[in-house]
Design a protein around this motif. Structure first.
Motif, short mmCIF file in Angstrom:
data_model
loop_
_atom_site.label_atom_id
_atom_site.label_comp_id
_atom_site.label_asym_id
_atom_site.label_seq_id
_atom_site.Cartn_x
_atom_site.Cartn_y
_atom_site.Cartn_z
N GLU A 80 0.79 -1.32 0.14
CA GLU A 80 -0.19 0.03 -0.07
C GLU A 80 0.69 1.57 -0.10
OE1 GLU A 80 -0.39 -2.57 2.10
OE2 GLU A 80 -2.12 -3.42 1.61
N LEU A 81 2.16 1.01 0.37
CA LEU A 81 3.00 2.44 0.53
C LEU A 81 3.83 2.24 -0.61
CD1 LEU A 81 4.03 2.04 4.33
CD2 LEU A 81 2.26 3.41 3.26
N ALA A 82 4.39 1.34 -1.26
CA ALA A 82 5.02 1.39 -2.40
C ALA A 82 5.00 -0.03 -3.03
CB ALA A 82 6.70 1.56 -1.98
N SER A 83 4.72 -0.15 -4.19
CA SER A 83 4.23 -1.35 -4.93
C SER A 83 5.62 -1.50 -6.10
CB SER A 83 2.85 -1.20 -5.67
OG SER A 83 2.84 -0.16 -6.36
N THR A 84 5.81 -2.76 -6.45
CA THR A 84 6.85 -3.00 -7.49
C THR A 84 6.21 -3.08 -8.66
OG1 THR A 84 8.47 -4.75 -8.39
CG2 THR A 84 6.38 -5.50 -7.06
N THR A 85 6.92 -2.99 -9.82
CA THR A 85 6.26 -3.14 -11.18
C THR A 85 6.10 -4.61 -11.66
OG1 THR A 85 8.37 -2.43 -11.98
CG2 THR A 85 6.88 -0.64 -11.50
N ILE A 86 6.59 -5.53 -11.01
CA ILE A 86 6.82 -6.87 -11.42
C ILE A 86 5.60 -7.53 -11.20
CG2 ILE A 86 8.16 -9.07 -11.55
CD1 ILE A 86 9.58 -6.72 -12.56
N THR A 87 4.78 -7.95 -12.14
CA THR A 87 3.32 -8.40 -11.98
C THR A 87 3.13 -9.89 -12.12
OG1 THR A 87 2.84 -7.78 -14.07
CG2 THR A 87 2.14 -6.17 -12.47
N ALA A 88 4.22 -10.52 -12.57
CA ALA A 88 4.28 -11.80 -12.79
C ALA A 88 4.35 -12.79 -11.71
CB ALA A 88 5.26 -12.47 -13.56
N GLU A 93 11.59 0.56 -9.28
CA GLU A 93 12.89 0.20 -9.60
C GLU A 93 13.85 0.34 -8.44
OE1 GLU A 93 16.28 1.58 -13.03
OE2 GLU A 93 13.98 2.79 -13.01
N LYS A 94 13.42 1.25 -7.48
CA LYS A 94 14.39 1.45 -6.43
C LYS A 94 14.19 0.29 -5.43
CE LYS A 94 17.09 3.95 -3.86
NZ LYS A 94 18.52 4.26 -4.04
N LEU A 95 12.97 -0.11 -5.24
CA LEU A 95 12.98 -1.37 -4.60
C LEU A 95 13.67 -2.56 -4.91
CD1 LEU A 95 8.72 -1.21 -3.78
CD2 LEU A 95 10.73 -0.75 -2.30
N GLU A 96 13.56 -2.68 -6.33
CA GLU A 96 14.37 -3.82 -6.95
C GLU A 96 15.77 -3.51 -6.59
OE1 GLU A 96 12.91 -6.43 -7.78
OE2 GLU A 96 10.87 -5.79 -7.99
N GLN A 97 16.57 -2.49 -6.81
CA GLN A 97 17.74 -2.16 -6.66
C GLN A 97 18.11 -2.48 -5.31
OE1 GLN A 97 18.15 1.74 -8.38
NE2 GLN A 97 18.24 1.13 -10.26
N ASP A 98 17.40 -1.91 -4.39
CA ASP A 98 17.88 -2.03 -2.84
C ASP A 98 17.30 -3.44 -2.22
OD1 ASP A 98 18.62 0.45 -3.03
OD2 ASP A 98 16.72 1.41 -2.26
N ARG A 99 16.73 -4.24 -3.09
CA ARG A 99 16.42 -5.82 -2.89
C ARG A 99 15.39 -5.65 -1.62
NH1 ARG A 99 20.45 -10.45 -2.28
NH2 ARG A 99 18.43 -11.36 -2.91
N GLN A 100 14.44 -4.89 -1.78
CA GLN A 100 13.11 -4.55 -0.75
C GLN A 100 12.07 -5.20 -1.27
OE1 GLN A 100 13.43 -3.37 2.32
NE2 GLN A 100 15.81 -2.94 1.77
#
Length: 518
Positions: free
Chosen positions: A59-67, A381-388
């Motif tokens: 709800e606060l930050a969502s990733t763009t990977i939908t698979a 993208e920032k979530l993916e880079q920080d592995r969050q």
């Protein structure tokens, strides 16, 4: 068969045909044992990967990977089973090239690798029909236990890197896509803004924003035209009256003063008309500066005329005054006609301008939405880079297996023994079925439908007894030869017998009493 298998008859068949059962059984069983222990051992190494959910609430930050994880695991599996990737791993660990007399071809190595690798998903049932994947096992089967563990860990490393690379790549592609869309919308917005500005510059006298001002100016000019008409009438009457020279000069100065004042009023009116357009950027500052200079010049000329009227005598020609008034009337009529034309053009200008403004507003709304999506994509993208975001974590590394997984030699030997027994029994039954000999009184009675008067027993000669014993000795020798040959093959080509003896002793030793061991 027409014979009935009574107990005595069965025992007679066993005594008569036992060699036909024993020999095939021993031969087949020995071959099965040799094959079972000749098969190479295969060790299976397993690693477990856990799928961890996103650490920050969606709800606060969502990733763009939908698979879904299941889909991504399938995609990674297909990439892992790619020919070049498998050949690279096989070459790195020298797999399948030192086990035979010849090197395996690349296609054979790829087939071996695909058969040896298995990826099994670990799911938790969330309902009767839905299952949530929480992890997966990676296994590799090989004849060398150490290599099996090393290759499994290499596969795990490849899976983790591919998953991270795929997620980063997709997140970056999403951000690039929205960035490109935003850039295109910016160009379209700029083009529409320039189009609106150019249209307003070309139609600055007919813009809807100044319609009320132009109508007021038209009313004022119409009043001025009526006033000048009355002055023209008065001038014509004065000319017919032929006034004094001083009166004529006074009239001329008055006409000049009135003319300058009208010019001054016209300049001020135009400046008031263009002032709102200057704030919106549709009129240049240079135009406004020119109007200011003209207004200042008109003020100077008005002051000069007033000074001249105060210091000099008045001499003027009535014709000059009349011509001046007529020229002013023509000028006001021209300005009134221009205002009427601009007022009549305002509705069409308003329609065209409204269409361009609507296009601009639509582009602006689309730009705002795309900007918000770009922000979300950059956060993903920032979530993916920080592995969050969701990620793969190794729960259990592959270790060197201690016991082989394949082949199950006990199962193979048991199945081979059962098959050998079935073969021997089948051979005995086949021979009995094909044998039409009459051996008992019951056989004779069934064949001839006559009851015998007496039964003379079969008398075995000495030669027959010697031959029977010889056959038994020969069978025993053949069995011993087969067993010894099988043990020799196992000792020379598979594993030395002393190793088997040592392993057997290690298994039996814990079962023996301590007194026997001492």
């Amino acid at each position: 068969m027409e014979q009935s298998f009574e107990l005595g008859m069965i025992w007679a068949i066993v005594k008569r045909r036992y060699l036909y059962f024993v020999v095939p059984f021993v031969l087949v069983f020995a071959i099965v044992v040799v094959v079972a222990y000749a098969l190479p051992r295969s060790y299976e190494a397993k690693a477990t990967i856990l799928i961890e959910s996103q650490r920050i609430p969606s709800e606060l930050a969502s990733t763009t990977i939908t698979a879904s994880p299941s889909e991504r695991i399938k995609v990674i599996e297909q990439r892992l089973f790619a020919r070049d990737n498998l050949l690279s791993i096989a070459s790195k660990f020298s797999l399948y090239n030192s086990e035979g007399r010849r090197d395996n071809s690349p296609s054979e190595i790829v087939d071996f690798m695909r058969d040896a690798i298995e990826i099994k998903q670990i799911g938790v049932a969330t309902s009767r029909r839905n299952t949530q994947v929480i992890g997966f096992d990676v296994t590799f089967l090989y004849t060398n236990a150490t290599l099996a563990a090393r290759v499994t860990n290499e596969l795990v490393t490849s899976i983790l890197s591919q998953n991270l690379e795929t997620r980063l790549s997709r997140a970056a592609e999403t951000s690039d896509f929205f960035q490109q869309q935003l850039s295109n919308l910016e160009k379209k917005l700029l083009a529409v803004e320039n189009q609106i500005a150019a249209y307003k510059r070309d139609n600055e006298t007919a813009l809807p924003d100044t319609l009320a001002i132009r109508r007021e100016k038209l009313t004022e000019i119409s009043a001025n035209i009526d006033a000048i008409g009355r002055q023209i009438t008065l001038s014509e009457q004065a000319e017919n009256g032929a006034g004094s020279t001083g009166g004529a000069e006074a009239q001329q100065l008055a006409f000049r003063l009135q003319s300058q004042e009208l010019n001054y009023d016209a300049f001020v009116e135009r400046r008031e008309l263009l002032a709102p357009l200057l704030e919106k950027g549709f009129v240049s500052q240079r135009t406004m500066d020119d109007l200011d200079r003209q207004i200042a010049q008109a003020e100077i000329e008005i002051a000069a005329v007033k000074s001249q009227m105060a210091q000099q005598g008045f001499t003027a020609d009535p014709d000059t005054r009349l011509k001046l008034l007529q020229s002013q009337k023509v000028e006001f009529e021209r300005r009134a006609d221009d205002l009427r034309k601009s007022i009549s053009r305002t509705p069409s200008v308003e329609v065209e301008l409204a269409a361009m403004v609507r296009e601009y507003e639509n582009l602006r709304a689309e730009y705002t939405q795309t900007k918000a999506k770009l922000t979300d994509a950059e956060i993903g993208e920032k979530l993916e880079q920080d592995r969050q975001a969701e990620r793969f974590e190794v729960l259990e590394q592959a270790t060197t297996p201690e016991e082989p997984t394949k082949p199950n030699r006990i199962q193979i030997v048991a199945a081979g023994g059962a098959g050998a027994m079935a073969l021997g029994a089948g051979l005995v039954l086949l021979l009995e079925f094909l044998d039409k000999s009459v051996r008992t009184a019951s056989d004779l009675e069934r064949r001839l439908q006559l009851r015998p008067i007496a039964v003379i027993p079969y008398v075995t000669t000495r030669r027959e007894r010697i031959r029977r014993v010889a056959n038994r000795v020969l069978a025993v020798c053949i069995l011993l030869t087969v067993v010894v040959g099988a043990l020799a093959v196992a000792h020379l080509f598979i594993t030395p017998l002393d190793i088997y003896a040592e392993r057997m002793w290690q298994k039996v030793q814990p079962l023996l009493p301590i007194s026997l061991l001492s």
